[in-house]
Scaffold this motif. Structure first.
Motif, short mmCIF file in Angstrom:
data_model
loop_
_atom_site.label_atom_id
_atom_site.label_comp_id
_atom_site.label_asym_id
_atom_site.label_seq_id
_atom_site.Cartn_x
_atom_site.Cartn_y
_atom_site.Cartn_z
N UNK A 23 -13.28 11.99 1.56
CA UNK A 23 -12.42 10.81 1.47
C UNK A 23 -10.99 11.26 1.70
N UNK A 24 -10.10 10.30 1.90
CA UNK A 24 -8.69 10.66 2.08
C UNK A 24 -8.02 10.75 0.72
N UNK A 25 -7.28 11.82 0.54
CA UNK A 25 -6.61 12.05 -0.73
C UNK A 25 -5.25 12.70 -0.43
N UNK A 32 -14.75 15.99 -1.82
CA UNK A 32 -14.66 15.85 -3.28
C UNK A 32 -16.06 15.86 -3.87
N UNK A 33 -16.16 16.44 -5.05
CA UNK A 33 -17.44 16.54 -5.72
C UNK A 33 -17.22 16.37 -7.22
N UNK A 34 -18.13 15.67 -7.87
CA UNK A 34 -17.98 15.41 -9.29
C UNK A 34 -17.35 14.06 -9.54
N UNK A 35 -17.20 13.73 -10.80
CA UNK A 35 -16.70 12.42 -11.18
C UNK A 35 -15.17 12.38 -11.16
N UNK A 73 -9.35 20.10 0.05
CA UNK A 73 -8.63 19.37 1.11
C UNK A 73 -8.70 20.09 2.46
N UNK A 74 -8.54 19.31 3.50
CA UNK A 74 -8.46 19.87 4.85
C UNK A 74 -7.00 20.19 5.15
#
Length: 246
Positions: A23-25, A32-35, A73-74
């Motif tokens: 996703x974009x962040x 992203x992984x996890x809650x 992140x990328x």
């Protein structure tokens, strides 16, 4: 960073790898992984091969399983280093992918993660990413740092981390390889001496025997001994974050 060791054993990149999602962040594509409801987060800053490396994403999933919101992140903008591209050696590639820009991007990532509700954030940097994490720790942007076979990190950088202009004492663990031209054991021992001189600083330097630069994320999954060595480093990293990111 211009030495060949940083570029050995390149991973086979796979944008579909991992149990998480992209996703974009903070303006960057991020695995992203996890809650995202977790108030504890860990940012993993890749080496020159970027955020689609399967072993790195697998590690992010492991971080998530330990209760953290893991973000990869990328930082390379979809342009990881390609060893086969003889027309663009790593020295040229670095001109467009400097750690200074990585640090500026990382600050936005940290703010974006805080915006999701994280109250405590740690960061781990691998090779190229180690320098980015050092810069984050210098400015108090993170609560704990782990450097794994870092590149481009100098004695001055380590001294800068313990000046604490902002009054922040970020605990730092440095996990290095016995066989490493970029951060040889001699340099890591200098880091250890600097950190040990500041008794108020929580710090650890560990040199893993018989392993080479990049061993924590560029191991062969079919090599039982290589996996074992990588997993030991992963466990050390997770123990550090469990202790100081809370």
């Amino acid at each position: 960073m211009s030495g060949p060791q940083c570029c050995e054993n390149p991973p086979t990149l796979n944008p579909a790898s991992g149990q998480g999602h992209v996703e974009e962040l903070g303006g960057l594509k991020s695995y992203v992984s996890g809650s995202s409801d977790s108030n504890l987060a860990i940012v993993l800053v890749s080496d020159v091969f970027g955020y689609e490396a399967p072993n790195l994403r697998k590690l992010a999933d492991k971080v998530a399983a330990a209760g953290f919101y893991a973000v990869v992140p990328d930082f390379l903008g979809g342009e990881p280093y390609v060893p086969e591209n003889a027309e663009r050696p790593v020295t040229e590639w670095l001109k467009d992918h400097g750690t200074d820009k990585g640090y500026e991007d990382a600050k936005r990532i940290v703010e974006a993660v805080k915006g999701k509700g994280a109250s405590a954030i740690g960061a781990a940097g691998f090779c190229w990413g180690g320098k980015v994490v050092v810069e984050l720790a210098k400015t108090g942007a993170i609560g704990a740092a782990v450097l794994l076979h870092p590149s481009l990190v100098s004695v001055d950088d380590i001294e800068g981390m313990i000046i604490f202009t902002f009054g922040v004492k970020a605990p730092i663990a440095i996990l290095g390889a016995e066989i490493d031209h970029r951060s040889p054991p001699e340099l890591l021992k200098q880091f250890e001496e600097i950190l040990a001189a500041k008794s108020e600083v929580d710090a650890r330097v560990k040199i893993f025997p018989k392993v080479s630069h990049g061993w924590t994320v560029r191991y062969d999954v079919a090599d039982e001994e290589a996996v074992k060595c990588a997993e030991e480093a992963h466990s050390d990293m997770l123990e550090w974050f469990a202790k100081f990111v809370k």
